[in-house]
Design a protein around this motif. Structure first.
Motif, PDB file in Angstrom:
ATOM      1  N   ALA A 128      35.449  53.381  33.866  1.00  0.00           N
ATOM      2  CA  ALA A 128      35.523  52.640  32.607  1.00  0.00           C
ATOM      3  C   ALA A 128      35.238  51.157  32.790  1.00  0.00           C
ATOM      4  O   ALA A 128      34.730  50.508  31.875  1.00  0.00           O
ATOM      5  N   ARG A 129      35.559  50.612  33.969  1.00  0.00           N
ATOM      6  CA  ARG A 129      35.476  49.163  34.080  1.00  0.00           C
ATOM      7  C   ARG A 129      34.472  48.651  35.107  1.00  0.00           C
ATOM      8  O   ARG A 129      34.095  47.486  35.070  1.00  0.00           O
ATOM      9  N   ARG A 133      27.747  50.186  31.407  1.00  0.00           N
ATOM     10  CA  ARG A 133      27.841  51.059  30.231  1.00  0.00           C
ATOM     11  C   ARG A 133      26.779  52.155  30.191  1.00  0.00           C
ATOM     12  O   ARG A 133      27.080  53.306  29.953  1.00  0.00           O
ATOM     13  N   GLN A 136      27.426  54.903  32.711  1.00  0.00           N
ATOM     14  CA  GLN A 136      28.713  55.610  32.704  1.00  0.00           C
ATOM     15  C   GLN A 136      28.532  57.096  32.441  1.00  0.00           C
ATOM     16  O   GLN A 136      29.180  57.930  33.057  1.00  0.00           O
ATOM     17  N   TYR A 208      40.229  57.916  30.730  1.00  0.00           N
ATOM     18  CA  TYR A 208      38.961  57.207  30.622  1.00  0.00           C
ATOM     19  C   TYR A 208      38.814  56.592  29.237  1.00  0.00           C
ATOM     20  O   TYR A 208      38.473  55.419  29.102  1.00  0.00           O
ATOM     21  N   SER A 209      39.130  57.363  28.195  1.00  0.00           N
ATOM     22  CA  SER A 209      38.898  56.811  26.857  1.00  0.00           C
ATOM     23  C   SER A 209      39.913  55.723  26.534  1.00  0.00           C
ATOM     24  O   SER A 209      39.608  54.786  25.795  1.00  0.00           O
ATOM     25  N   GLU A 212      38.640  52.632  28.590  1.00  0.00           N
ATOM     26  CA  GLU A 212      37.357  52.135  28.103  1.00  0.00           C
ATOM     27  C   GLU A 212      37.533  51.272  26.857  1.00  0.00           C
ATOM     28  O   GLU A 212      36.742  50.394  26.592  1.00  0.00           O
ATOM     29  N   SER A 241      47.031  51.580  28.830  1.00  0.00           N
ATOM     30  CA  SER A 241      46.550  52.919  29.172  1.00  0.00           C
ATOM     31  C   SER A 241      47.670  53.952  29.105  1.00  0.00           C
ATOM     32  O   SER A 241      47.439  55.123  29.377  1.00  0.00           O
TER      33      SER A 241
END
Lengths: 323, 264
Positions: A128-129, A133, A136, A208-209, A212, A241
């Protein structure tokens, strides 16, 4: 656009299309007059089918399972009409051969959930980081492909890796780390490796979501204010998170308590899980169904209570750090 | 984050990828082994096991059986899931939270418990173990996933679309078929393929609700219990390729949907 062009249904004026002909036809008009008479009626018709479906098929089987768990015998025979009893629940609490796999399942699922969280958190964070993008999706896809393959195929792949003539033992022997093959199979180790193989995705996706969604500007602002990496993690990443941690852990725990083929194929006699005990009552004589149903109810209630309490706790924690 | 932790995380990611992919790669390789026994090393290679898959009528039958079950259960799940999603989206009413909770219920019941609950319920309604019992249980299990995907898509549908259609004289039914449904199509394709995969891969429900005819996962399970041979590797590899293709297709469909939603 002139007013004459605003026809109910599109299509040329002289030859209406399918929908125009449908809405102009007599039976359709009669039907819709009844069905769509008022917004209230439209709403009722829209809702009635989902309500019936959900009650009959989603809730119904669970209620019937509870009902059967209270019967003396099921399916009912010609000359033994079932009556209600609590003896199957009593059987669970009085016989230690059932308590043991039950506790083992709970401990095993909790430990595996925690292990999965510890392994997957860095993976999700990295994705995610630290991955650009536009790349990914590719990195995520590498993890997704194995998860589209079913439970059985993945267990089988694990068996090939961990068997006595398996790849892992071959590699260890070649490296000279062991003389004889190490018996990985049919142990808690092979079972854990198999279950994590099955459940990791359900931890990855929520984490992840959640990760993100955290805006990078928050980290920049914190860094400008002098927060070090550890402080930024503790005060920003972790609290934001928690929602992902909560739903990921819940899913992984619930799946681990319900796996059946994995312990049958990868586990051994010392790792019998409660799902195997429950299933046993359905394979043998039919009159054992009520016992199996009672045990399933005990497992379900325990699992839902534990995950419910865990979700509440996480929500409480998330609320506290936000203040 | 410091540089070292970043490198550490990268290592964990790749280690995890290897953990996921190596067993499957080994499984595919073993299908080429020219011997009856599974295990390393592989000395001679052959294509016989792969060729045998496409001549084995038992495997082909199981594949067809799983495919029929997948398609029919997906059709039911799509129909019900879309209906429920439409009913739940965009309005608040008493009991909405309860209805949503009950809708998602099958997704959180642990596998073996859900399977035996369906087995008992099938007995109650007089459904014999077999194809229809499996289809029914797969459909119910997959409805929550369709609802979630379709609801997500539906929440991005601008209200003005429906209003415009109604202003032009379309009744709610025609509005649904001509405005809402076309808008939902990518979500339904993505959700549908996902259901297909779930059904095709499902073991525990097919196992408890099945009759004499095995679905593909049940057949592989039975073969595994009676002894391993490279034949199973070849079958599993075929399954792997099939599911990977389907999965990538679903992912593409859903990704296109997200891009278009972002452009809207």
């Amino acid at each position: 656009m002139t007013l004459s062009n605003t026809r109910p249904a599109s299509g040329p004026a002289d030859r209406p299309g399918f929908w125009g002909r449908l809405s102009g036809s007599g039976p359709y008009a009669a039907l819709t007059d009844v069905l769509l008479a008022s917004p209230r009626r439209q709403f009722a018709i829209l809702l009635i089918v989902p309500v019936i479906w959900v009650l009959l098929t989603h809730l119904g089987p669970i209620l019937q399972m509870i009902n059967v768990s209270l019967l003396t015998n099921y399916p009912p025979g010609p000359n033994n009409v079932p009556t209600y009893t609590l003896e199957h629940y009593g059987k669970f609490f009085t016989d230690s051969i059932f308590i043991q796999p039950f506790l083992r399942t709970l401990i095993f699922s909790s430990v595996l959930t925690l292990t999965t969280l510890i392994i997957i958190y860095p993976v999700a964070y990295f994705l995610a980081r630290h991955v650009r993008r536009d790349r990914q999706m590719m990195f995520l896809m590498l993890l997704l492909i194995p998860f589209w393959v079913g439970e059985i195929v993945r267990i089988f792949a694990m068996m090939i890796l961990l068997g006595n003539n398996g790849a892992l033992n071959l590699a260890l022997q070649w490296l000279g780390l062991t003389e004889r093959p190490i018996p990985f199979m049919y142990t808690g180790f092979s079972l854990s490796a198999g279950i994590i193989y099955l459940t990791a995705l359900y931890m990855l996706m929520p984490l992840y979501s959640a990760l993100e969604k955290i805006p990078p500007s928050l980290f920049e602002a914190a860094a400008d204010l002098g927060a070090g990496p550890w402080t930024r993690f503790r005060r920003i990443t972790l609290p934001l998170s928690l929602e992902g941690v909560s739903s990921g852990c819940t899913l992984v725990f619930l799946i681990s308590t319900g796996v059946y083929a994995t312990p049958v194929l990868l586990g051994g006699p010392s790792t019998t899980l409660f799902s195997e005990v429950i299933a046993g009552f359905f394979h043998v004589a039919g009159d054992q169904w009520p016992v199996g149903a009672a045990f399933a109810v005990i497992m379900l209630v325990t699992a839902l209570l534990l995950t419910g309490a865990f979700t509440k706790l996480m929500a409480h924690l998330a609320g506290r750090v936000k203040q | 984050m410091t540089r070292n932790t970043r490198i550490l995380m990268q290592c964990i990611y790749w280690a995890f990828v290897l953990y996921l992919l190596i067993p499957l790669a080994l499984m595919m390789l073993m299908g080429f082994k020219d011997s009856k026994f599974i295990g390393f090393p592989i000395r001679d290679v052959t294509l016989d096991w792969y060729l045998a898959v496409f001549q084995d009528s038992q495997v082909l039958n199981a594949m067809g059986y799983s495919a029929i079950i997948g398609v029919l259960s997906t059709a039911i799940a799509l129909f019900m899931g879309t209906w429920i999603a439409v009913a739940l989206t965009g309005r608040s009413f008493w009991g909405r939270a309860i209805l949503l909770g009950l809708t998602l219920l099958p997704a959180v019941i642990p596998g073996v418990i859900s399977a035996i609950a369906f087995r008992i319920a099938a007995r109650l309604v007089g459904l014999e173990p077999g194809m229809w019992a499996i289809i029914w249980s797969h459909a119910i299990h997959n409805v929550p996933f369709v609802v979630l995907v379709v609801m997500a898509r539906l929440s991005t549908l601008p209200k003005s679309y429906g209003e415009a259609a109604q202003d032009l004289g379309a009744d709610p039914i025609i509005t649904f078929f001509r405005v809402t449904l076309p808008y939902l199509t990518p979500a339904m394709i993505g959700g549908g393929i996902f259901c297909l995969l779930l059904s095709f891969d499902d073991f525990v429900r097919s196992f408890f609700l099945g009759g004499y005819e095995p679905t593909l996962p049940v057949l592989i399970f039975a073969k595994l219990r009676s002894g391993m041979s490279p034949e199973i590797n070849a079958i599993s590899t075929v399954v792997l390729v099939l599911t990977a293709v389907l999965g990538l297709w679903a992912e593409r469909s859903m990704r296109g949907m997200k891009k278009r939603a972002a452009n809207d």
